[in-house]
Design a protein around this motif. Structure first.
Motif, PDB file in Angstrom:
ATOM      1  N   GLN A 185       0.799  -1.221   0.000  1.00  0.00           N
ATOM      2  CA  GLN A 185       0.000   0.000   0.000  1.00  0.00           C
ATOM      3  C   GLN A 185       0.833   1.273   0.000  1.00  0.00           C
ATOM      4  OE1 GLN A 185      -3.537  -0.443  -0.350  1.00  0.00           O
ATOM      5  NE2 GLN A 185      -2.473  -2.361  -0.813  1.00  0.00           N
ATOM      6  N   GLY A 186       2.139   1.138  -0.184  1.00  0.00           N
ATOM      7  CA  GLY A 186       2.998   2.302  -0.295  1.00  0.00           C
ATOM      8  C   GLY A 186       3.465   2.825   1.044  1.00  0.00           C
ATOM      9  N   LEU A 187       4.339   3.815   0.979  1.00  0.00           N
ATOM     10  CA  LEU A 187       4.904   4.423   2.180  1.00  0.00           C
ATOM     11  C   LEU A 187       4.419   5.861   2.263  1.00  0.00           C
ATOM     12  CD1 LEU A 187       6.876   4.053   4.564  1.00  0.00           C
ATOM     13  CD2 LEU A 187       8.679   4.947   3.070  1.00  0.00           C
ATOM     14  N   PRO A 188       3.539   6.171   3.220  1.00  0.00           N
ATOM     15  CA  PRO A 188       3.003   7.535   3.338  1.00  0.00           C
ATOM     16  C   PRO A 188       4.092   8.550   3.656  1.00  0.00           C
ATOM     17  CG  PRO A 188       1.670   5.965   4.568  1.00  0.00           C
ATOM     18  CD  PRO A 188       2.932   5.244   4.194  1.00  0.00           C
ATOM     19  N   ALA A 189       3.904   9.773   3.169  1.00  0.00           N
ATOM     20  CA  ALA A 189       4.821  10.880   3.450  1.00  0.00           C
ATOM     21  C   ALA A 189       4.192  11.817   4.471  1.00  0.00           C
ATOM     22  CB  ALA A 189       5.139  11.637   2.168  1.00  0.00           C
ATOM     23  N   ALA A 190       5.013  12.685   5.053  1.00  0.00           N
ATOM     24  CA  ALA A 190       4.537  13.593   6.099  1.00  0.00           C
ATOM     25  C   ALA A 190       3.482  14.569   5.592  1.00  0.00           C
ATOM     26  CB  ALA A 190       5.716  14.362   6.686  1.00  0.00           C
ATOM     27  N   GLY A 193       0.845  12.712   1.279  1.00  0.00           N
ATOM     28  CA  GLY A 193       0.985  11.936   0.050  1.00  0.00           C
ATOM     29  C   GLY A 193       1.753  10.651   0.310  1.00  0.00           C
ATOM     30  N   TYR A 194       2.497  10.239  -0.703  1.00  0.00           N
ATOM     31  CA  TYR A 194       3.237   8.990  -0.594  1.00  0.00           C
ATOM     32  C   TYR A 194       4.692   9.208  -0.989  1.00  0.00           C
ATOM     33  CZ  TYR A 194      -1.011   6.288   0.114  1.00  0.00           C
ATOM     34  OH  TYR A 194      -2.166   5.786   0.641  1.00  0.00           O
ATOM     35  N   ALA A 195       5.594   8.745  -0.113  1.00  0.00           N
ATOM     36  CA  ALA A 195       7.008   8.767  -0.457  1.00  0.00           C
ATOM     37  C   ALA A 195       7.297   7.708  -1.511  1.00  0.00           C
ATOM     38  CB  ALA A 195       7.849   8.524   0.799  1.00  0.00           C
ATOM     39  N   PHE A 196       6.594   6.579  -1.400  1.00  0.00           N
ATOM     40  CA  PHE A 196       6.680   5.502  -2.389  1.00  0.00           C
ATOM     41  C   PHE A 196       5.262   5.018  -2.673  1.00  0.00           C
ATOM     42  CE2 PHE A 196      10.812   5.513  -0.321  1.00  0.00           C
ATOM     43  CZ  PHE A 196      11.671   5.503  -1.414  1.00  0.00           C
ATOM     44  N   PRO A 197       4.928   4.769  -3.935  1.00  0.00           N
ATOM     45  CA  PRO A 197       3.532   4.527  -4.311  1.00  0.00           C
ATOM     46  C   PRO A 197       3.005   3.150  -3.925  1.00  0.00           C
ATOM     47  CG  PRO A 197       4.956   4.272  -6.210  1.00  0.00           C
ATOM     48  CD  PRO A 197       5.829   4.781  -5.103  1.00  0.00           C
ATOM     49  N   ALA A 198       1.687   3.073  -3.827  1.00  0.00           N
ATOM     50  CA  ALA A 198       1.000   1.800  -3.630  1.00  0.00           C
ATOM     51  C   ALA A 198       1.065   0.986  -4.917  1.00  0.00           C
ATOM     52  CB  ALA A 198      -0.454   2.046  -3.235  1.00  0.00           C
TER      53      ALA A 198
END
Length: 271
Positions: A185-190, A193-198
């Motif tokens: 499911q990706g890596l959420p950003a602060a 958004g996403y630091a790395f996509p789902a």
């Protein structure tokens, strides 16, 4: 002797044809980002770059998932074999078998918005679309009209390997979890958004996206992933992990029944 001469001539002919095809490709040489002009055109180019690199911010109204355009088109569309935008301006209009028609560059951009971004099309006269086209035209500066550049699209895998999803799950656990999470499911950003996509699920691309197809996904992974380490996976590992994540649940595509109207649907289509 006659057979040897004929085979030799045939080989030379094929080699010459291959060389001719290679000669038709322009070198991959995008302009430096600092060269965007300080003008009204430059402002449009910069807007287009922002829309493509920060799609969640600059085109949120048209996006239905958690991706940016550069989730797949790496380094602002400036990386060969990662579906770059360098040279793309001059090859459109272009016939595309998926639609069975000749598409404009704007059509192609919106195809990504409704599929890869699981969203809706941008108006052709919107500042965002005009900026995208301006940016792609600027990236294509110096590339002759109608000529592909080296590294356009993806560097395809040619292999007789039968993809193994079970092994692909293990490759994902070993090589992909750190960025995309154990559930893909990706890596959420602060910033939300996403630091790395789902890679699958509601925040990822839908089944109509090009990346949902095994050929595209495996080629992208083979030469670009893990990020910054492209090329470390074997053909077999790339095929296996792509078979695994492309087959995970993801959004449907409502208009899938309209694709490949002339009956030439590829074997790796999700539908």
């Amino acid at each position: 002797m006659r057979r040897f001469i004929l085979l030799t001539l045939t080989s030379l002919t094929c080699a010459a044809a291959a060389a001719g095809e290679a000669a038709k490709r322009a070198p991959f040489d995008p302009p430096d980002a600092a060269a965007i002009p300080a003008s009204a055109l430059g402002d449009s180019i910069r807007l287009g770059q922002h829309v493509l690199t920060q799609t969640q911010v600059y085109a949120k109204a048209w996006v239905g998932n958690g991706l940016n355009c550069t989730s797949c088109h790496l380094n602002a569309g400036r990386t060969p074999n990662a579906a770059p935008w360098v040279g793309i301006y001059g090859v459109f209009p272009e016939y595309r078998s998926r639609s069975g028609s000749v598409n404009s560059l704007q059509d192609r951009v919106n195809d990504c918005f409704i599929r890869s971004m699981n969203g809706k099309p941008l108006p052709n006269n919107s500042p965002e679309m005009e900026g995208i086209v301006a940016y792609m035209a600027w990236l294509s500066k110096g590339v002759p009209t109608g000529v592909d550049v080296e590294g356009r699209g993806f560097r395809r895998i040619v292999s007789a390997h039968v993809p193994d999803e079970a092994h692909g799950k293990q490759v994902f656990a070993d090589k992909c979890v750190a960025c995309h999470g154990p559930d893909g499911q990706g890596l959420p950003a602060a910033d939300g958004g996403y630091a790395f996509p789902a890679l699958w699920g509601p925040k990822s691309f839908n089944i109509g996206a090009g990346m949902a197809r095994l050929g595209n996904a495996s080629a992208f992974v083979r030469w670009n992933m893990p990020l910054g380490q492209g090329g470390i996976l074997s053909d077999e590992e790339a095929l296996d992990v792509a078979a695994y994540f492309t087959r995970q649940p993801r959004p449907d595509f409502a208009d899938k029944g309209k694709d490949w109207p002339k009956g030439d649907k590829p074997s790796d289509s999700r539908y």
